[in-house]
Design a protein around this motif. Structure first.
Motif, short mmCIF file in Angstrom:
data_model
loop_
_atom_site.label_atom_id
_atom_site.label_comp_id
_atom_site.label_asym_id
_atom_site.label_seq_id
_atom_site.Cartn_x
_atom_site.Cartn_y
_atom_site.Cartn_z
N LYS A 124 46.82 38.87 43.25
CA LYS A 124 47.90 38.61 42.32
C LYS A 124 48.83 37.56 42.92
CE LYS A 124 47.38 41.34 38.67
NZ LYS A 124 48.27 42.48 38.43
N VAL A 125 49.10 36.52 42.15
CA VAL A 125 50.03 35.47 42.56
C VAL A 125 51.08 35.34 41.47
CG1 VAL A 125 50.31 33.04 43.17
CG2 VAL A 125 48.22 34.25 43.84
N ASN A 126 52.32 35.67 41.82
CA ASN A 126 53.40 35.66 40.82
C ASN A 126 53.04 36.51 39.60
OD1 ASN A 126 54.98 33.89 42.41
ND2 ASN A 126 53.91 32.11 41.56
N GLY A 127 52.39 37.63 39.88
CA GLY A 127 52.04 38.56 38.82
C GLY A 127 50.81 38.22 38.03
N LYS A 128 50.11 37.13 38.40
CA LYS A 128 48.93 36.71 37.65
C LYS A 128 47.68 36.80 38.52
CE LYS A 128 51.41 33.63 34.51
NZ LYS A 128 51.52 32.24 33.95
N LEU A 129 46.60 37.27 37.93
CA LEU A 129 45.34 37.42 38.65
C LEU A 129 44.75 36.05 38.99
CD1 LEU A 129 43.23 39.69 39.48
CD2 LEU A 129 41.98 38.99 37.42
N VAL A 130 44.33 35.89 40.25
CA VAL A 130 43.72 34.64 40.71
C VAL A 130 42.45 34.97 41.47
CG1 VAL A 130 43.98 32.61 42.20
CG2 VAL A 130 45.93 33.42 40.85
N SER A 131 41.37 34.26 41.18
CA SER A 131 40.11 34.41 41.90
C SER A 131 39.67 33.03 42.39
CB SER A 131 39.02 35.00 41.00
OG SER A 131 39.41 36.26 40.48
N ASP A 132 38.91 33.01 43.47
CA ASP A 132 38.45 31.74 44.04
C ASP A 132 37.12 31.33 43.43
OD1 ASP A 132 40.64 31.40 45.70
OD2 ASP A 132 39.71 32.52 47.35
N TYR A 133 37.06 30.09 43.00
CA TYR A 133 35.83 29.48 42.48
C TYR A 133 35.50 28.26 43.31
CZ TYR A 133 36.10 32.43 38.32
OH TYR A 133 36.12 33.51 37.47
N THR A 134 34.24 27.92 43.37
CA THR A 134 33.80 26.78 44.17
C THR A 134 33.31 25.67 43.27
OG1 THR A 134 33.14 28.23 46.00
CG2 THR A 134 32.26 26.00 46.00
N TRP A 135 33.82 24.47 43.51
CA TRP A 135 33.40 23.27 42.77
C TRP A 135 33.13 22.17 43.78
CZ3 TRP A 135 35.71 18.34 42.12
CH2 TRP A 135 35.13 17.53 41.13
N ARG A 136 31.87 21.76 43.88
CA ARG A 136 31.44 20.70 44.79
C ARG A 136 31.93 20.95 46.22
NH1 ARG A 136 32.19 15.08 41.26
NH2 ARG A 136 31.10 15.82 39.39
N GLY A 137 31.81 22.19 46.64
CA GLY A 137 32.17 22.56 48.00
C GLY A 137 33.64 22.87 48.20
N ASN A 138 34.46 22.69 47.18
CA ASN A 138 35.89 22.97 47.28
C ASN A 138 36.20 24.33 46.67
OD1 ASN A 138 37.06 20.21 48.17
ND2 ASN A 138 35.70 19.69 46.45
N VAL A 139 37.00 25.14 47.37
CA VAL A 139 37.43 26.43 46.87
C VAL A 139 38.74 26.25 46.12
CG1 VAL A 139 38.10 28.78 47.47
CG2 VAL A 139 36.28 27.65 48.75
#
Length: 219
Positions: free
Chosen positions: A12-27
């Motif tokens: 949770k970041v500032n009350g909002k759900l955040v998940s990590d995704y990978t795009w071209r090697g970048n998280v």
């Protein structure tokens, strides 16, 4: 759209759900809650905004750190958005419908089935929609709804999906009333404008992708 995972971590970041995704090697941190997914869908369907107006709104809605995401993407930020929106929400915003062969016919609609979804989550899991939609990713909540179809507990959502997907009884000289009852239930649960809305949203998504590509080229 990527599959749910038991090892993927969200926060949770500032009350909002955040998940990590990978795009071209970048998280990249993505706001992938079910509630945010529906807001994104509503954005695509907003006819009062142009694709050029929607694109920057989408960036701010999607990413934990919008400026960083745009910087990472560079001139390819249209591709970044297309990849993330597909992975997180299963929405194809590419102009050429790159994921068209992965789409299945819609069997439920978030708006038409809102009451059924709310009551079924509460009945089967004791979950309120407001809390679940903010604390669970879109993928996880869709999986939870899918699990309702496997439950022995009969819920409004389960019934709706059944009558939209089941084959009617084969006619015999003894089951006329059964077939008529099935047809009546199927008509009752049939989706109204769901298919038309999906096609309109697909068109809006394609227009947005084209607008983003023009912006990336400095047009």
């Amino acid at each position: 759209m990527r599959s749910p995972s038991l090892t993927r971590q969200s926060r949770k970041v500032n009350g909002k759900l955040v998940s990590d995704y990978t795009w071209r090697g970048n998280v990249i941190g993505v706001r992938d809650s079910a509630r945010n997914a529906l807001l994104v869908i509503e954005l695509f369907g907003d006819e009062q905004l142009t694709p050029e107006q929607k694109a920057p709104l989408l960036v701010r809605m999607l990413f934990e750190k919008p400026e960083q995401a745009v910087q990472i993407a560079g001139d390819d930020y249209a591709d970044l958005l297309a990849c993330i929106v597909w992975d997180a929400f299963g929405l194809d915003i590419t102009a050429d419908r790159a994921h068209a062969d992965e789409y299945a016919d819609a069997v439920f609609d978030w708006n038409e089935d809102a009451a059924r979804i709310r009551s079924s989550l509460l009945q089967c899991y004791g979950l309120s929609w407001d809390e679940a939609s903010r604390s669970m990713s879109y993928l996880d909540l869709c999986s939870l709804l899918g699990s309702l179809l496997e439950s022995e507990n009969e819920t409004p959502f389960q019934q709706a999906i059944y009558y939209r997907t089941a084959k009617p009884p084969k006619p015999t000289k003894y089951n006329r009333e059964m077939r008529e009852a099935f047809a009546a239930r199927a008509q009752h649960y049939a989706l109204g404008q769901g298919r038309d809305k999906i096609e309109a949203q697909n068109d809006a998504m394609g227009d947005m992708f084209t607008a983003m590509k023009r912006a990336a080229k400095g047009a």
